[in-house]
Design a protein around this motif. Structure first.
Motif, short mmCIF file in Angstrom:
data_model
loop_
_atom_site.label_atom_id
_atom_site.label_comp_id
_atom_site.label_asym_id
_atom_site.label_seq_id
_atom_site.Cartn_x
_atom_site.Cartn_y
_atom_site.Cartn_z
N SER A 167 53.90 23.65 129.63
CA SER A 167 54.37 22.86 130.80
C SER A 167 55.75 23.70 131.51
N LYS A 168 55.31 24.75 132.05
CA LYS A 168 56.21 25.01 132.87
C LYS A 168 57.71 25.26 132.75
N ARG A 169 58.32 25.53 131.54
CA ARG A 169 59.85 25.57 130.89
C ARG A 169 59.89 26.82 131.50
N TRP A 170 58.91 27.92 131.12
CA TRP A 170 58.88 29.77 131.42
C TRP A 170 58.15 30.14 132.17
N LEU A 171 58.93 31.63 132.55
CA LEU A 171 57.81 31.92 132.98
C LEU A 171 57.65 33.52 132.32
N ASP A 219 54.65 25.74 123.71
CA ASP A 219 55.62 26.60 124.59
C ASP A 219 56.75 27.78 123.88
N GLU A 220 56.76 28.17 123.18
CA GLU A 220 57.54 28.85 122.53
C GLU A 220 57.14 30.03 121.68
N ARG A 221 55.62 29.91 122.25
CA ARG A 221 55.24 31.49 121.44
C ARG A 221 53.77 32.01 122.87
N MET A 236 45.04 56.88 119.80
CA MET A 236 45.70 55.36 120.59
C MET A 236 45.27 54.30 119.78
N LEU A 237 46.00 53.32 119.42
CA LEU A 237 45.70 51.92 118.89
C LEU A 237 46.70 50.23 119.10
N THR A 238 45.97 49.92 119.04
CA THR A 238 45.82 48.17 119.89
C THR A 238 45.46 47.62 118.97
N HIS A 239 47.15 46.38 119.06
CA HIS A 239 47.56 45.50 117.56
C HIS A 239 47.86 44.62 118.24
N PRO A 240 47.72 42.85 117.45
CA PRO A 240 48.96 42.04 118.07
C PRO A 240 49.84 42.19 118.03
N ALA A 241 50.27 40.95 119.38
CA ALA A 241 52.27 41.39 118.91
C ALA A 241 52.42 39.62 119.14
N GLU A 242 53.45 39.68 119.03
CA GLU A 242 54.33 37.90 119.82
C GLU A 242 56.01 37.84 120.04
N VAL A 243 56.09 36.97 120.59
CA VAL A 243 57.64 36.70 121.04
C VAL A 243 57.37 35.43 121.21
N THR A 244 58.51 34.53 120.12
CA THR A 244 58.51 33.80 119.43
C THR A 244 59.95 32.97 119.75
N LEU A 245 60.14 31.53 120.02
CA LEU A 245 61.27 30.77 120.48
C LEU A 245 62.29 30.94 118.92
N LEU A 246 63.30 31.13 118.54
CA LEU A 246 63.64 31.05 117.56
C LEU A 246 64.89 30.76 117.25
N ASN A 247 65.22 29.75 117.54
CA ASN A 247 66.89 29.18 117.07
C ASN A 247 68.02 29.88 118.44
N GLY A 248 67.36 29.22 119.45
CA GLY A 248 67.39 30.02 120.81
C GLY A 248 67.23 30.32 121.58
N ARG A 249 66.56 31.72 120.22
CA ARG A 249 66.62 33.12 120.93
C ARG A 249 65.11 33.39 121.33
N TRP A 250 64.56 34.39 121.57
CA TRP A 250 63.06 34.96 121.68
C TRP A 250 63.57 36.23 121.16
N VAL A 251 62.33 36.01 120.20
CA VAL A 251 61.89 37.49 119.02
C VAL A 251 60.71 37.94 119.02
N LEU A 252 61.06 39.40 118.75
CA LEU A 252 60.14 40.15 118.62
C LEU A 252 58.99 40.33 117.86
N ASN A 253 57.88 40.52 117.81
CA ASN A 253 57.29 40.44 116.11
C ASN A 253 56.23 41.59 117.10
N LYS A 254 56.32 42.61 116.70
CA LYS A 254 54.90 43.79 116.53
C LYS A 254 53.87 43.93 116.07
N TRP A 255 54.58 43.47 115.31
CA TRP A 255 53.40 43.52 114.51
C TRP A 255 53.13 41.63 113.77
N SER A 256 51.69 41.16 114.79
CA SER A 256 52.36 39.85 114.75
C SER A 256 50.59 39.71 114.11
#
Length: 258
Positions: A167-171, A219-221, A236-256
């Motif tokens: 929605s063009k809310r974030w860059l 827009d929040e993940r 080397m190991l490649t695995h999924p991660a995510e950054v989620t908007l929770l309670n007004g702040r961005w939270v990183l989960n490296k093992w999503s």
């Protein structure tokens, strides 16, 4: 700006040095890297300025820009998209702000004699919806990226050219290099209007981590991949991660889970 080797810059320079090479079709965002190739993520194309295609070079077995992404001709065309808000002068890059002030990025172009202080600035993109300039700072063996608000001149350093959320809310910008502490390694998410009070995250790894953009999930993940050394070893190991908007702040989960 301290010299730092940038993987993408090296590949671009190498391809230009060797001249025209055999290349296949454009390497599009989200495409997997073919076996045997070294790939960097294709850039977002959400600004109004045009950039060279990223292509698969069949001879060098790498992705590279089809031609010079920082050419004077490309910058002149980009400046033309800003309706007179940017001027290329003898001293460097001048940005005309909405508050009536001028912001100058002054070149220090004697790179061979003074490599440690060398800086050449260029306008790389423009985001008219949010009135943002994207400025590139080229050093002797390093580079940097800055988003600058046309409204008041506030600037924020990011790791790479950014792209919008749905929605063009974030860059968001994501970049990976071979090195643990370079300022261009990691990711950023910030409000698209550069609101200083809005939630933002600017992640720079302190250990070996190579980050890759996957896609936005709403827009929040933001979905990412991260490559690390497995259990502290050389594998080397490649695995999924995510950054989620929770309670007004961005939270990183490296093992999503994906």
């Amino acid at each position: 700006m301290a010299p730092t080797h940038i993987a993408t810059g090296f590949l671009t320079a190498l391809a230009l040095l060797l001249g025209a090479c055999e290349a296949s079709a454009e390497f599009l965002p989200g495409n997997p890297c073919p076996d045997g190739y070294t790939c960097f993520s294709a850039e977002p194309r959400d600004g109004v300025c045009k950039h060279p295609d990223v292509v698969l070079d069949d001879k060098l077995k790498v992705t590279r820009f089809e031609n010079d992404q920082f050419s004077p001709e490309r910058e002149r065309a980009c400046i033309g998209q800003t309706t007179g808000a940017v001027v290329r002068g003898g001293a460097g890059l001048q940005l005309k702000l909405d508050n009536g002030k001028m912001k100058l990025f002054k070149d220090k172009a004697d790179c061979e004699r003074n490599p440690d202080t060398c800086e050449i600035f260029s306008l790389y993109d423009y985001f008219p919806k949010d009135r943002l300039f994207l400025v590139h700072d080229q050093g002797y063996e390093s580079d940097a990226w800055f988003l600058v608000s046309q409204r008041d001149g506030r600037q924020r350093r990011i790791v790479a050219p950014p792209g919008y959320s749905p929605s063009k809310r974030w860059l968001a910008s994501v970049n990976a290099i071979d090195g643990p502490s370079d300022a261009n390694n990691g990711f950023d998410i910030l409000p698209a209007d550069m609101n200083a009070r809005g939630p933002a995250i600017h992640y720079r790894p302190t250990e070996y981590e190579n980050w890759e953009f996957v896609r936005w999930d709403g827009d929040e993940r933001l979905l990412l991949n991260v490559t690390v050394h497995e259990d502290g070893g050389s594998a080397m190991l490649t695995h999924p991660a995510e950054v989620t908007l929770l309670n007004g702040r961005w939270v990183l989960n490296k093992w999503s889970p994906r």
